[in-house]
Design a protein around this motif. Sequence first.
Motif, PDB file in Angstrom:
ATOM      1  N   LEU A 279      -5.026  -2.858  -1.751  1.00 56.37           N
ATOM      2  CA  LEU A 279      -5.969  -1.977  -1.081  1.00 56.37           C
ATOM      3  C   LEU A 279      -6.070  -0.657  -1.830  1.00 56.37           C
ATOM      4  O   LEU A 279      -5.058  -0.078  -2.207  1.00 56.37           O
ATOM      5  CB  LEU A 279      -5.499  -1.687   0.347  1.00 56.37           C
ATOM      6  CG  LEU A 279      -5.411  -2.862   1.312  1.00 56.37           C
ATOM      7  CD1 LEU A 279      -4.513  -2.517   2.486  1.00 56.37           C
ATOM      8  CD2 LEU A 279      -6.791  -3.242   1.803  1.00 56.37           C
TER       9      LEU A 279
ATOM     10  N   PHE B 150     -10.056   3.212   3.673  1.00 59.58           N
ATOM     11  CA  PHE B 150      -9.564   2.091   2.889  1.00 59.58           C
ATOM     12  C   PHE B 150     -10.699   1.169   2.477  1.00 59.58           C
ATOM     13  O   PHE B 150     -11.665   0.972   3.228  1.00 59.58           O
ATOM     14  CB  PHE B 150      -8.552   1.282   3.703  1.00 59.58           C
ATOM     15  CG  PHE B 150      -7.199   1.925   3.802  1.00 59.58           C
ATOM     16  CD1 PHE B 150      -6.971   2.961   4.701  1.00 59.58           C
ATOM     17  CD2 PHE B 150      -6.158   1.500   2.989  1.00 59.58           C
ATOM     18  CE1 PHE B 150      -5.728   3.564   4.794  1.00 59.58           C
ATOM     19  CE2 PHE B 150      -4.904   2.098   3.082  1.00 59.58           C
ATOM     20  CZ  PHE B 150      -4.696   3.120   3.983  1.00 59.58           C
TER      21      PHE B 150
ATOM     22  N   TYR C 206      -2.448   0.549  -2.536  1.00 61.58           N
ATOM     23  CA  TYR C 206      -1.414  -0.029  -1.702  1.00 61.58           C
ATOM     24  C   TYR C 206      -1.349  -1.539  -1.960  1.00 61.58           C
ATOM     25  O   TYR C 206      -2.331  -2.168  -2.346  1.00 61.58           O
ATOM     26  CB  TYR C 206      -1.732   0.154  -0.212  1.00 61.58           C
ATOM     27  CG  TYR C 206      -1.626   1.562   0.318  1.00 61.58           C
ATOM     28  CD1 TYR C 206      -2.648   2.479   0.119  1.00 61.58           C
ATOM     29  CD2 TYR C 206      -0.521   1.960   1.055  1.00 61.58           C
ATOM     30  CE1 TYR C 206      -2.570   3.768   0.620  1.00 61.58           C
ATOM     31  CE2 TYR C 206      -0.428   3.247   1.566  1.00 61.58           C
ATOM     32  CZ  TYR C 206      -1.462   4.138   1.345  1.00 61.58           C
ATOM     33  OH  TYR C 206      -1.379   5.407   1.856  1.00 61.58           O
TER      34      TYR C 206
ATOM     35  N   GLN D 131      -0.109  -5.007   0.220  1.00 61.92           N
ATOM     36  CA  GLN D 131       0.273  -5.476   1.545  1.00 61.92           C
ATOM     37  C   GLN D 131       0.628  -6.957   1.481  1.00 61.92           C
ATOM     38  O   GLN D 131      -0.139  -7.765   0.949  1.00 61.92           O
ATOM     39  CB  GLN D 131      -0.878  -5.262   2.537  1.00 61.92           C
ATOM     40  CG  GLN D 131      -0.537  -5.619   3.972  1.00 61.92           C
ATOM     41  CD  GLN D 131      -1.680  -5.368   4.926  1.00 61.92           C
ATOM     42  OE1 GLN D 131      -2.827  -5.152   4.512  1.00 61.92           O
ATOM     43  NE2 GLN D 131      -1.405  -5.369   6.218  1.00 61.92           N
TER      44      GLN D 131
ATOM     45  N   ARG E 182      -7.605  -9.784  -2.487  1.00 62.14           N
ATOM     46  CA  ARG E 182      -6.497 -10.699  -2.197  1.00 62.14           C
ATOM     47  C   ARG E 182      -6.180 -11.469  -3.475  1.00 62.14           C
ATOM     48  O   ARG E 182      -6.998 -12.236  -3.965  1.00 62.14           O
ATOM     49  CB  ARG E 182      -6.873 -11.647  -1.066  1.00 62.14           C
ATOM     50  CG  ARG E 182      -5.685 -12.397  -0.487  1.00 62.14           C
ATOM     51  CD  ARG E 182      -6.061 -13.076   0.831  1.00 62.14           C
ATOM     52  NE  ARG E 182      -6.395 -12.116   1.868  1.00 62.14           N
ATOM     53  CZ  ARG E 182      -5.523 -11.479   2.608  1.00 62.14           C
ATOM     54  NH1 ARG E 182      -4.219 -11.676   2.422  1.00 62.14           N
ATOM     55  NH2 ARG E 182      -5.915 -10.633   3.545  1.00 62.14           N
TER      56      ARG E 182
ATOM     57  N   LEU F 253      -2.223  -8.550  -0.963  1.00 62.39           N
ATOM     58  CA  LEU F 253      -3.499  -7.869  -0.749  1.00 62.39           C
ATOM     59  C   LEU F 253      -3.385  -6.471  -1.335  1.00 62.39           C
ATOM     60  O   LEU F 253      -2.491  -5.709  -0.964  1.00 62.39           O
ATOM     61  CB  LEU F 253      -3.809  -7.793   0.748  1.00 62.39           C
ATOM     62  CG  LEU F 253      -5.097  -7.077   1.152  1.00 62.39           C
ATOM     63  CD1 LEU F 253      -6.315  -7.853   0.666  1.00 62.39           C
ATOM     64  CD2 LEU F 253      -5.151  -6.894   2.660  1.00 62.39           C
TER      65      LEU F 253
ATOM     66  N   THR G  89      -8.114   9.434   5.398  1.00 57.43           N
ATOM     67  CA  THR G  89      -8.083   8.416   4.355  1.00 57.43           C
ATOM     68  C   THR G  89      -8.911   7.230   4.789  1.00 57.43           C
ATOM     69  O   THR G  89      -8.788   6.763   5.919  1.00 57.43           O
ATOM     70  CB  THR G  89      -6.638   7.956   4.087  1.00 57.43           C
ATOM     71  OG1 THR G  89      -5.870   9.078   3.625  1.00 57.43           O
ATOM     72  CG2 THR G  89      -6.598   6.857   3.050  1.00 57.43           C
TER      73      THR G  89
ATOM     74  N   LEU H  45       2.614   1.933  -0.312  1.00 60.61           N
ATOM     75  CA  LEU H  45       1.986   2.722  -1.371  1.00 60.61           C
ATOM     76  C   LEU H  45       2.563   2.363  -2.736  1.00 60.61           C
ATOM     77  O   LEU H  45       3.778   2.313  -2.927  1.00 60.61           O
ATOM     78  CB  LEU H  45       2.196   4.204  -1.116  1.00 60.61           C
ATOM     79  CG  LEU H  45       1.552   5.161  -2.123  1.00 60.61           C
ATOM     80  CD1 LEU H  45       0.029   5.088  -2.022  1.00 60.61           C
ATOM     81  CD2 LEU H  45       2.037   6.589  -1.901  1.00 60.61           C
TER      82      LEU H  45
ATOM     83  N   ALA I  57     -11.822  -2.819   1.510  1.00 62.99           N
ATOM     84  CA  ALA I  57     -11.543  -4.076   2.205  1.00 62.99           C
ATOM     85  C   ALA I  57     -10.418  -4.856   1.538  1.00 62.99           C
ATOM     86  O   ALA I  57      -9.849  -5.772   2.146  1.00 62.99           O
ATOM     87  CB  ALA I  57     -12.801  -4.933   2.284  1.00 62.99           C
TER      88      ALA I  57
ATOM     89  N   GLY J 141       3.052  -4.018   6.842  1.00 63.70           N
ATOM     90  CA  GLY J 141       2.075  -2.964   6.621  1.00 63.70           C
ATOM     91  C   GLY J 141       1.908  -2.682   5.146  1.00 63.70           C
ATOM     92  O   GLY J 141       2.732  -3.092   4.317  1.00 63.70           O
ATOM     93  N   PRO J 142       0.825  -1.998   4.780  1.00 64.57           N
ATOM     94  CA  PRO J 142       0.613  -1.636   3.372  1.00 64.57           C
ATOM     95  C   PRO J 142       1.731  -0.725   2.868  1.00 64.57           C
ATOM     96  O   PRO J 142       2.241   0.116   3.604  1.00 64.57           O
ATOM     97  CB  PRO J 142      -0.724  -0.889   3.402  1.00 64.57           C
ATOM     98  CG  PRO J 142      -1.397  -1.297   4.669  1.00 64.57           C
ATOM     99  CD  PRO J 142      -0.288  -1.550   5.637  1.00 64.57           C
TER     100      PRO J 142
END
Lengths: 112, 109
Positions: free
Chosen positions: B88, B99, B35, B37, B104, B86, B97, B45, B101, B42-43
Amino acid sequence: DAGVIQSPRHEVTEMGQEVTLRCKPISGHDYLFWYRQTMMRGLELLIYFNNNVPIDDSGMPEDRFSAKMPNASFSTLKIQPSEPRDSAVYFCASSLRGGEQFFGPGTRLTVL
Amino acid sequence: TQLLEQSPQFLSIQEGENLTVYCNSSSVFSSLQWYRQEPGEGPVLLVTVVTGGEVKKLKRLTFQFGDARKDSSLHITAAQPGDTGLYLCAGTGGFKTIFGAGTRLFVKA
């Protein structure tokens, strides 16, 4: 079609107050997820629902946290009483049959 | 307990450089997602990989799933400022699921 809708986008409250976060999933999706994101712990799954039924709430940190999904188009995450360590961004996500998760924009919660 | 470790945690590079970020776990996942972000959102996909050894390309992004389905990498060729964000990784087992951390990334013009 609208994506996942969350409200409010920002919430500032004082310690001890009740906080309610709201989520409207994408129409037709049968899975709904609540996540919490902090710098220290990253993105954590709190709870998820399938067809409005809670399936796994093992990520809910304490009894102060509760989540409901009264119907397919609405869910709430409630914190009572709130504490400063609850400050985070809370995300709601939905998916169809457990596939790709679509995230909402999040609610940034600050507990003073 | 399943755990996904991402590295590096932070990366600052110049426009045009290549980079690779990694996602590692001791657990086997049925699928792994990447993902992206952006601040205040929000993240979103980018890709899902399912088969061990699978490689997927999305323009300048190349994703690889490890043969044992425990790790993955994301390679960006000729990074651009628009790649800043970011990143992920997330591993799925059943309908749950977890995730990492995140990495960045900051790409300077």
